[in-house]
Design a protein around this motif. Structure first.
Motif, PDB file in Angstrom:
ATOM      1  N   LEU A  48       5.998  -6.002  -5.880  1.00 41.25           N
ATOM      2  CA  LEU A  48       6.445  -4.641  -6.202  1.00 41.25           C
ATOM      3  C   LEU A  48       6.966  -4.560  -7.634  1.00 41.25           C
ATOM      4  CD1 LEU A  48       7.333  -1.715  -5.342  1.00 41.25           C
ATOM      5  CD2 LEU A  48       9.484  -2.765  -4.644  1.00 41.25           C
ATOM      6  N   LEU A  88       4.121  -4.759 -10.060  1.00 39.57           N
ATOM      7  CA  LEU A  88       3.375  -3.499 -10.039  1.00 39.57           C
ATOM      8  C   LEU A  88       4.086  -2.417 -10.842  1.00 39.57           C
ATOM      9  CD1 LEU A  88       2.318  -3.366  -6.291  1.00 39.57           C
ATOM     10  CD2 LEU A  88       0.788  -3.604  -8.252  1.00 39.57           C
ATOM     11  N   LEU A  89       5.387  -2.310 -10.645  1.00 33.33           N
ATOM     12  CA  LEU A  89       6.155  -1.296 -11.373  1.00 33.33           C
ATOM     13  C   LEU A  89       6.179  -1.599 -12.871  1.00 33.33           C
ATOM     14  CD1 LEU A  89       9.093  -0.691  -8.883  1.00 33.33           C
ATOM     15  CD2 LEU A  89       7.119   0.792  -9.324  1.00 33.33           C
ATOM     16  N   ARG A 109       2.871  -0.589 -14.161  1.00 34.49           N
ATOM     17  CA  ARG A 109       2.743   0.871 -14.158  1.00 34.49           C
ATOM     18  C   ARG A 109       3.438   1.502 -15.365  1.00 34.49           C
ATOM     19  NH1 ARG A 109      -0.669   4.323 -11.650  1.00 34.49           N
ATOM     20  NH2 ARG A 109       0.337   6.282 -11.170  1.00 34.49           N
ATOM     21  N   PHE A 161      -3.299   1.213  -7.233  1.00 33.24           N
ATOM     22  CA  PHE A 161      -1.835   1.227  -7.283  1.00 33.24           C
ATOM     23  C   PHE A 161      -1.184   1.749  -5.995  1.00 33.24           C
ATOM     24  CE2 PHE A 161       2.277   3.097  -8.427  1.00 33.24           C
ATOM     25  CZ  PHE A 161       2.917   1.969  -8.926  1.00 33.24           C
ATOM     26  N   LEU A 208       1.164  -0.757  -3.960  1.00 31.59           N
ATOM     27  CA  LEU A 208       2.582  -0.395  -3.905  1.00 31.59           C
ATOM     28  C   LEU A 208       3.059  -0.283  -2.461  1.00 31.59           C
ATOM     29  CD1 LEU A 208       5.091   0.514  -5.589  1.00 31.59           C
ATOM     30  CD2 LEU A 208       4.302   2.862  -5.207  1.00 31.59           C
ATOM     31  N   THR A 209       2.286   0.401  -1.632  1.00 28.79           N
ATOM     32  CA  THR A 209       2.644   0.553  -0.217  1.00 28.79           C
ATOM     33  C   THR A 209       2.703  -0.800   0.478  1.00 28.79           C
ATOM     34  OG1 THR A 209       1.591   2.724  -0.192  1.00 28.79           O
ATOM     35  CG2 THR A 209       1.998   1.690   1.937  1.00 28.79           C
TER      36      THR A 209
END
Length: 150
Positions: free
Chosen positions: A98, A101-102, A105, A116, A120-121
């Motif tokens: 996570l 990913l952030l 992003r 994404f 993310l989920t």
């Protein structure tokens, strides 16, 4: 002695059971499997997709059994403490994606993210499941000791 009320492992078991069912359902659809991150080489061969999907589902099912065993819903399984710690670590480490990913992003790191919302989920769900496994294992640590087992 008063029984301690903590349903963390029960919640973890239910969540991973739902994940097991989801994995089986997705294994029947090459389009869904591709959308959720399966490699294209696997999705083009339906029998291979089913085998790989069902093997993943078996792992999730075993993880759920260990959660239910730690909660005391089913009989005590072998290596319960070690398994619960390992399962918690797997989900927490998977959930830590996570942060990567952030960071990707927001342009902090240059990492390709193909889907994404799904990634993310998946990371959030993994972190939540890992939290419940960790909390339940911590709360029932003494009860999980083989010397204290019923």
């Amino acid at each position: 002695m008063k029984e301690e009320k903590c349903f963390a492992l029960l919640i973890a078991g239910v969540l991973v059971s739902a994940l097991t069912v989801f994995q089986i359902i997705v294994s029947f659809s090459p389009e869904w499997s591709l959308y959720f991150g399966a490699p294209e080489e696997i999705t083009t061969n339906p029998s291979q997709l089913l085998v790989v999907g069902f093997v993943a589902a078996v792992f999730f099912f075993v993880f759920a059994l260990y959660a239910f065993s730690g909660q005391g819903v089913i009989r005590r399984l072998p290596f319960l403490r070690i398994a619960l710690v390992a399962i918690a670590a797997i989900f927490v480490l998977r959930g830590c994606v996570l942060f990567l990913l952030l960071a990707a992003r927001f342009g902090i790191v240059d990492t390709p993210v193909t889907n994404f919302p799904v990634e993310l989920t998946s990371a959030i769900i993994s972190l939540i499941i890992g939290f419940f496994y960790s909390m339940g294992t911590y709360r029932f640590w003494e009860k999980l000791n083989s010397a204290n087992a019923k």
